[in-house]
Write an enzyme that holds these catalytic residues in place. Sequence first.
Site, PDB file in Angstrom:
ATOM      1  CD1 TRP A 345      -2.975   1.484   0.833  1.00  0.00           C
ATOM      2  CD2 TRP A 345      -1.423   2.417   2.144  1.00  0.00           C
ATOM      3  NE1 TRP A 345      -3.431   2.726   1.210  1.00  0.00           N
ATOM      4  CE2 TRP A 345      -2.500   3.319   2.006  1.00  0.00           C
ATOM      5  CE3 TRP A 345      -0.328   2.785   2.916  1.00  0.00           C
ATOM      6  CZ2 TRP A 345      -2.508   4.560   2.629  1.00  0.00           C
ATOM      7  CZ3 TRP A 345      -0.326   4.025   3.541  1.00  0.00           C
ATOM      8  CH2 TRP A 345      -1.407   4.899   3.396  1.00  0.00           C
ATOM      9  CG  HIS A 346       3.366   2.395   3.288  1.00  0.00           C
ATOM     10  ND1 HIS A 346       2.724   1.429   4.019  1.00  0.00           N
ATOM     11  CD2 HIS A 346       3.352   3.515   4.062  1.00  0.00           C
ATOM     12  CE1 HIS A 346       2.351   1.932   5.198  1.00  0.00           C
ATOM     13  NE2 HIS A 346       2.716   3.195   5.237  1.00  0.00           N
ATOM     14  N   GLY A 347       3.797   1.733  -1.357  1.00  0.00           N
ATOM     15  CA  GLY A 347       4.499   2.065  -2.594  1.00  0.00           C
ATOM     16  C   GLY A 347       4.670   0.868  -3.505  1.00  0.00           C
TER      17      GLY A 347
END
Length: 495
Positions: A345-347
Site C-alpha cells: 500500500w505504501h508504494g
Amino acid sequence: MNELLENASTIIDNVRTMFAYDPKAPMLFSSGLFWLLFIVFLPIYALLKGSRWKMTVFVICFSLYFYYKSSGLFFLMLIATSLIDWTLSHIIHKIEKKWARLFVMWLSILVSLSILGYFKYANFFLWNWNNMVEGNFQPLDIILPVGISFYTFQSISYVVDVYKRRIRPTKSWLDYLFFLSFFPALVAGPIVRADYFLPQIEANRRASYNDIWGGLWLVIVGIVKKALIADYIAQYNDLIFNNPELYTGVQTLMGVVGYTMQIYCDFSGYSDMAIGIALILGFRLGLNFDSPYQSRNLTEFWRRWHISLSSWLRDYVYIPLGGNRKGTVRTYVNNFLTMLIGGLWHGAAWKFVFWGAMHGVGLAVHKACKPVLEKIPDNFITIPIFWAVTFIYVSLLWVFFRAEDFESSVLIIQNIFTDFHWNQVPQFFDARPVWCIMMVALVIFHFVPQSWADSVQMAFIKMSWILKLIVFMIVVQLVIEFMSEEVAPFIYFQF
C-alpha cells in the site's frame, strides 16, 4: 492609461496562475496559499453552518478545489468514485439475498482497487513482467493522484460496512461526497471511518471555544513538527540517503536515526494539522499517532503508529483473513500477509514489500515469544532493553522505506556495522550542533507524558488572544529562520 491596463492585466494573470493547478507546487497545509484561502473560508463556513445543506455544499466545493490544487483534474475521478460507491451501496442495502449483496460489494471493491491498481501499480507489474520475459519495457506515462490510497481505503470500508449492516447508506450523495472529500483528511489521512464521521455530518455540531483554540494549538504543533523540525533535519538525512557511499558509519547512523525522527515529525505533523483544522470546523478525526517510539515491542508500535491505517488493516484485512481464530500458524500467516499488503500500500516497489514483510515477520516473532516475554518482569533493566530492540528494528527497516533502492539500503546498513568509530561521534556533534540539539529535544519530548501535553494545550486555550498571537508569531519566525529554500512536500503525499 496603457501602463495601468498592463499592470492590471499582469496582476490578473498572476492571480490566475496562483489559483490554477501547478503540478510542481501542490497546495499543502504548510503553504501560505492554503492559509490565505482558509482565512477566507472560515467566516463563510461559520455563516453557512446553520444550514446543513448549504454548509455541506460549501465544504464539498472547497474540498474539491483543494484536491484540484493538489492533483489537477483528478478531482473529477474522486467525484466519479463517490457516485459509483454511493449507488452500489444503496443497491447492496436493498438486496436481500446474501450472495447478490456479496457480489455487488465485491464489484464496488474491484472497481476501487482497479483504479488504484492502474495508477499506482501498473508500471510496477509491467516492469516485473518485462524482467521475466526479458522484453523492452517502456514505462507508461502515469501520474499518481495525490491521496488516492487514503480515499480508496475509506471508500472500501464504507461499502463493506454497508454490506455487513454496520451502517446504512447515506440518503444524500452529497453527504457521502462530503465524507470522501473532506479536505483536512483527503490527501494524507487520517483514514476516517464512515460509522465515526457520518453521524458528525448529520449532527452539524458547532465547534466549541475549546475545540477552536485546541484545534489551533494542534495546527501550531503540526507546523513545528513539519516545517520547523522535519524539514530542517531532512536536509542532512537527504545527503546520507542520496549518496550513502560517501559517508562514514557514524554519519550514516545519524542519518538513519534522523530519518526515523523525520518521518514521524513529518507524518504526525500533518495529522496534527488535519485533526486541528477539522476540530476548528467542529469535526473529530480521531488520534493517528500516540508516541510510537515509546513502544517496547512491535505489536505496541503498530498500535501507536498511523493508527487509522493499522486499525483499518486489522478490521478489513487481518480479521477477514481469519485473524487469530484459525490456529497459531494461521495467525502468523495472517499477520504476515496483512503487513505485506500494508507494505505494498505504501508504494509500488520491492523495497516497500520487503519493509512490510519484515514487519510481518517481527510481529509473528513477537507473538511466538509472548508467553516467554510475559514472564519477564518490567524493571529498569528490561524496559530499556525491550525499547532499544524495538527502536533499532524499526529504524533499520525505515532504511528500506527511504533509500533509493534495495542495494542502497544494504549499503547504508553495511556502513553502520562495518565503518563505525566512536571517536567520530564528538566530531559530528561539533559539526552539526543545531541538528543534534533538535534530535535530543525530539527524544525528550517524545517521552513526555500525555497528561503534560494536554496541560500545555489547555494552558494555550486559556491564554489571552494577545499571548496566543505571540506564540503563533514566535513559531512563524522559527520556521522562517530554519526553513530550507522551499517547503518540502509531505512524505505521505506520494501514497
